[in-house]
Motif scaffolding. Structure first.
Motif: not given
Ligand code: MG
Length: 473
Positions: A45-46, A85, A89, A217, A269-270, A290
């Protein structure tokens, strides 16, 4: 969990048998084959484009992820379908642009909506072929039971239904809360344990494991073993623990003799949450992160390994997206894709095998229900942006007019070619609008954040003012 001791014993026995045996350990019967591989998608995540050593980081060591790249394929121009996010997903799991589902923003604990049950996920596509399907980690597609993983094709789920900075920082096991108190310091270890348990439990049949870590994250947490381990502070420590987790997954596959026919993917995810300063990642040479549709927001570091079919040491320098995994997994497993809806991803089989290119197709950059940019081939056109002054959760970004970049020459999006190549820009804009119009009609925005009714407070304030006014007379 109560089955850990058994799983540990099983692993110990396997290890002992492997050590004592003079012949190679044969994979169990009914296991995966090159025509029915296992799939493991590790989603963090991130994580930014510049946060892995195989993508140029010099202050974070990620040997296990680097190994995946060296023994498989590294994608240098791989995109998430969104700069945040939830939409990212939804797109990964369905192969579809998130706006097709009305998912343009992130779900919050107060959201009573989620990814529609009618969407068909990778898990649902693989299940009829006898795949065991498991998910561990961050779901973020709705917390009501009807939206949870068990209702979207997964046999098992353990993890957090939202981001780790949201008020719902609980662990769910299936559809029920397993723990209201989550010690985030051990979250990566907890997920790793559940993931490797799932692999061990299903080594004798084809499986799909979606391992979606909450880290890196914010708020960041690493276990004591990793605090201080990197040269990039706590953020680097957290990424190095995620790399350890990848190593645990690979070691488990090796110990079970199933690494050969397991496609392992690692991606984000980003882009990095840059407003978090040293607690956010790095987009490397890319612009912004992001929440923005410059490259740093959506181009994510991605590697994949599958010894049976992917030749090692490949680098793919053309556009591919997170939406491609759905049709790719379906093609590799011989599954039927849903025929009643558009699938936006493209089959990457030829790319993975090193025998061909991805289908020639552009990418729409959409953020918060707004079309923002389009890439096709080497060029990207970006629509005018009104600018944002900044907030505690979002970085300030200056306003800009229409932009045209050649991403091959200028991945950092610094050199606007709009004037010098105006005809190209015009053609690309036309193509972009044609592609976007092809998505229409779009459903209503599904992420509903309606303001609460506060009129009772106004009533009390007015009442007190009247009363106090009366007293003073
Ligand atoms: Mg994210």
């Amino acid at each position: 969990m109560k089955h850990y001791p058994q799983a540990c014993l099983a692993l110990t026995l396997c290890t002992l048998l492997a050590c004592d045996s003079t012949v190679p350990v044969a994979p169990p019967p009914e296991t995966s084959t090159p025509d029915r591989p296992n799939f493991i998608h590790i989603f963090v995540d991130d994580l930014g484009y510049g946060d892995l050593s195989c993508f140029g980081a010099t202050d974070i060591a990620t040997p296990h992820i680097d190994r995946l790249a060296a023994e498989g394929i590294k994608f240098t121009e791989f995109y998430s379908a969104s700069a945040v996010c939830s939409p990212s997903r939804a797109a990964l799991l369905t192969g579809r642009y998130p706006v097709r589902m009305g998912i343009n923003e992130v779900f919050f604990p107060e959201s009573f909506t989620g990814m529609p049950e009618s969407e068909i996920t990778i898990a649902e596509v693989l299940k009829p072929l006898g795949y065991a399907t498991g998910m561990v980690g961050k779901w973020h597609l709705g917390h009501m039971e009807r939206y949870l993983p068990l209702n979207q094709g997964f046999d098992n789920y353990y993890g957090m239904p939202y981001s780790n900075d949201m008020e719902s920082a609980v662990y769910l096991s299936g559809n029920a809360v397993d723990s209201f108190t989550v010690n985030q310091r051990y979250m990566t270890q907890t997920y790793t344990r559940h993931a490797t348990d799932f692999i061990r439990a299903h080594a004798g049949e084809p499986f799909f494991l979606y391992l979606a870590h909450n880290m890196p994250h914010v708020p960041l947490y690493a276990s004591p073993d990793f605090v201080g381990s990197s040269e990039r502070g706590l953020y680097g420590d957290v990424v190095q623990e995620l790399d350890w987790s990848v190593g645990q997954v690979l070691q488990t596959l090796d110990s079970l003799g199933i690494a050969e026919n397991t496609l392992v993917i690692f991606s984000s995810d980003n882009g990095p949450w840059l407003v978090m300063e040293d607690h956010g990642g790095s987009a490397g040479a890319l612009r912004e992160g992001k929440q923005y549709t410059f490259e740093g927001g959506m181009r994510v570091p991605t590697v994949a390994r599958w010894p049976a079919r992917i030749p090692g040491g490949q680098v793919y320098d053309e556009l591919a997206t997170q939406m491609d995994w759905m049709p790719t997994f379906a093609a590799l497993a011989g599954a039927e894709l849903p025929a009643d809806r558009p699938i936006d991803g493209r089959d990457l089989t030829a790319v993975l095998e090193g025998t061909g290119e991805r289908a020639d197709q552009g990418l729409l950059y959409i953020f918060a229900n707004e079309l923002r940019a389009y890439r096709h081939g080497d060029y990207k056109v970006k629509l005018p942006y009104r600018g944002f002054a900044g907030s505690p959760g979002m970085k300030a970004v200056a306003a800009h007019d229409t932009l045209l970049f050649n991403l091959k020459d200028d991945p950092g999006e610094q050199n606007n070619l709009l004037t010098s190549e105006s005809e190209r820009a015009r053609a690309l804009l036309e193509e972009m609008h044609r592609e976007y119009d092809g998505l229409l009609p779009l459903p209503e925005q599904l992420v509903i954040r309606s303001p609460a009714d506060r009129s009772h407070y106004d009533h009390v304030r007015e009442y007190l003012a009247r009363r106090d006014g009366g007293n003073s007379d």
